[in-house]
Design an enzyme around this catalytic site. Structure first.
Site, PDB file in Angstrom:
ATOM      1  N   GLY A  38      46.092  30.158  49.936  1.00 42.63           N
ATOM      2  CA  GLY A  38      45.080  31.154  50.249  1.00 42.63           C
ATOM      3  C   GLY A  38      43.741  30.739  49.692  1.00 42.63           C
ATOM      4  O   GLY A  38      43.664  30.156  48.599  1.00 42.63           O
ATOM      5  N   SER A  39      42.668  30.995  50.435  1.00 43.11           N
ATOM      6  CA  SER A  39      41.349  30.508  50.017  1.00 43.11           C
ATOM      7  C   SER A  39      40.247  31.514  50.340  1.00 43.11           C
ATOM      8  O   SER A  39      39.104  31.128  50.582  1.00 43.11           O
ATOM      9  CB  SER A  39      41.041  29.188  50.726  1.00 43.11           C
ATOM     10  OG  SER A  39      41.095  29.373  52.139  1.00 43.11           O
ATOM     11  N   TRP A  42      39.344  36.086  46.599  1.00 44.06           N
ATOM     12  CA  TRP A  42      40.204  36.097  45.404  1.00 44.06           C
ATOM     13  C   TRP A  42      40.960  34.777  45.269  1.00 44.06           C
ATOM     14  O   TRP A  42      41.134  34.263  44.163  1.00 44.06           O
ATOM     15  CB  TRP A  42      41.147  37.279  45.477  1.00 44.06           C
ATOM     16  CG  TRP A  42      42.041  37.585  44.302  1.00 44.06           C
ATOM     17  CD1 TRP A  42      43.262  38.192  44.382  1.00 44.06           C
ATOM     18  CD2 TRP A  42      41.821  37.370  42.896  1.00 44.06           C
ATOM     19  NE1 TRP A  42      43.806  38.350  43.123  1.00 44.06           N
ATOM     20  CE2 TRP A  42      42.935  37.854  42.187  1.00 44.06           C
ATOM     21  CE3 TRP A  42      40.773  36.794  42.179  1.00 44.06           C
ATOM     22  CZ2 TRP A  42      43.048  37.777  40.802  1.00 44.06           C
ATOM     23  CZ3 TRP A  42      40.884  36.721  40.787  1.00 44.06           C
ATOM     24  CH2 TRP A  42      42.011  37.210  40.116  1.00 44.06           C
ATOM     25  N   ALA A 182      36.877  40.157  42.304  1.00 39.81           N
ATOM     26  CA  ALA A 182      36.807  38.701  42.282  1.00 39.81           C
ATOM     27  C   ALA A 182      35.415  38.159  41.969  1.00 39.81           C
ATOM     28  O   ALA A 182      35.275  37.205  41.193  1.00 39.81           O
ATOM     29  CB  ALA A 182      37.306  38.152  43.620  1.00 39.81           C
ATOM     30  N   LYS A 234      47.081  51.273  44.556  1.00 42.66           N
ATOM     31  CA  LYS A 234      45.723  51.651  44.133  1.00 42.66           C
ATOM     32  C   LYS A 234      44.733  51.506  45.283  1.00 42.66           C
ATOM     33  O   LYS A 234      43.725  52.221  45.334  1.00 42.66           O
ATOM     34  CB  LYS A 234      45.300  50.825  42.925  1.00 42.66           C
ATOM     35  CG  LYS A 234      45.387  49.308  43.103  1.00 42.66           C
ATOM     36  CD  LYS A 234      44.104  48.675  43.541  1.00 42.66           C
ATOM     37  CE  LYS A 234      44.252  47.184  43.715  1.00 42.66           C
ATOM     38  NZ  LYS A 234      42.968  46.490  43.912  1.00 42.66           N
TER      39      LYS A 234
END
Length: 357
Positions: A38-39, A42, A182, A234
């Site tokens: 993943g990029s 975050w 992030a 959340k």
């Protein structure tokens, strides 16, 4: 015989050199190799954190592979090429250097090759497809950690992303969640996070070691489901907080939404998984993450715009306009939570979570 025997016994200096060589080979063999799957915003920040530690700690290979879902930028270049040339994710984390040892790779199978520590950080709706692509392609001794917020809802019931990873890939999976906006971590503002692990404390400590920096404090608790559900639910409460802001209902109302939301997060989690610990909700992954997400996260921001527009503009439209390719998690998670509540006859027990859905 004597000369032959003599030839088999190296001089002392040669023995030391051989031993040093063998030790270096042994160290290299046992050093952990990390891949970040993943990029996005975050994922890029996670790669930056990890890369600073793999350079510093001898127990890790320096290089950190980061799998990139390939995109063509407006300039005509591939995102991967630009990241590797500039050491910067110009689309999802502009202005931040990731570390010279971060290597972007658009080939998922090649990115995970030889890695024994896999960090998953993609939108949760893509995780099942990614896991199916990786099945049979990773090391048998690999360990995983999920930074993914969300869950899959199947006919047999809800499936947490950590469980999906373990089931599809046959490996242990921990989780990391916390009050982690992030962009603030990217500029090294102080933050905390929580690692949730199942049984192996040594594995948890290794993940803590990989992420921990003076500005990113990480602690571990033995409660995967509790930590993961905090990070998942959340975002649903943050949607409600955004509605409050968009309707200008004030801070008192938002505080009430947050309090009721936390109570329902805890009750929902313990109904699904009785093993969830009360204390987990007082870690960074719990009340702290809820507060920061309801005050400054992308789910709150887009929900505020939705309310300001009287619901006349869809979440999909607002997401595309406001997030530059990033994905909302709260809206899809709210739908999934609604499915669970409806299927199990729990709708009346959770008015806060239900109203967000």
């Amino acid at each position: 015989m004597a000369p032959a025997l003599e030839a088999q016994v190296p001089q002392g200096g040669e023995t030391l050199a051989q031993n040093n060589f063998l030790n270096s080979v042994n160290d290299a063999t046992h050093r952990s190799k990390v891949t970040v799957i993943g990029s996005g915003n975050w994922g890029s920040v996670a790669s930056k954190l990890i890369a600073s530690n793999t350079l510093r700690l001898s127990s890790f290979h320096d290089e950190v592979r980061m799998w990139v879902y390939e995109e063509t930028l407006p300039c005509g270049e591939k995102l991967t090429d630009v990241i590797n040339r500039t050491n910067e994710n110009v689309k999802y984390l502009p202005g931040i250097k990731l570390g010279k040892n971060v290597v972007a790779d658009p080939d998922l199978e090649n990115a995970v090759k030889d890695a024994n520590m896999l960090v998953f950080v993609t939108p949760h709706q893509f995780m099942e497809g990614i896991c199916k692509r990786l099945a049979g392609k990773i090391r048998a001794d690999a360990e995983a950690i999920s930074l993914v917020k969300g869950m899959e809802v199947k006919m047999e019931g809800p499936c947490m992303i950590s469980s999906l990873i373990s089931q599809e890939l046959g490996i242990n999976c921990s989780v990391l969640m916390g009050a982690n906006i992030a962009n603030e971590i990217a500029v090294e503002k102080f933050s905390e996070a929580t690692v949730g692990y199942r049984q192996n404390r040594e594995v948890a400590e290794r993940w803590v070691q990989l992420f921990y920096t003076p500005y990113f404090i990480v602690t571990a608790v033995q409660d995967v489901e509790g930590v993961e559900l905090c990070g998942t639910l959340k975002n649903v409460v943050a949607i409600a907080a955004g509605f409050v802001d968009g309707l200008e209902m004030g801070n008192n109302t938002k505080a009430a939404i947050m309090r009721l939301g936390l109570r329902e997060m805890k009750a929902f989690s313990k109904l699904l998984f009785p093993s969830v610990k009360d204390s987990t909700f007082f870690e960074s992954c719990g009340v702290a993450d809820l507060i920061t997400t309801c005050l400054g996260g992308r789910n709150r921001k887009v929900a505020e715009a939705y309310a300001q527009n009287g619901g006349k503009r869809s979440f999909d439209e607002l997401e595309a306009e406001m997030l530059q390719g990033q994905k909302l998690q709260g809206v899809s998670t709210a739908r999934e939570v609604y499915e669970v509540l409806s299927h199990r006859g729990w709708l009346e027990l959770f008015p806060s979570l239900l109203n967000s859905a």
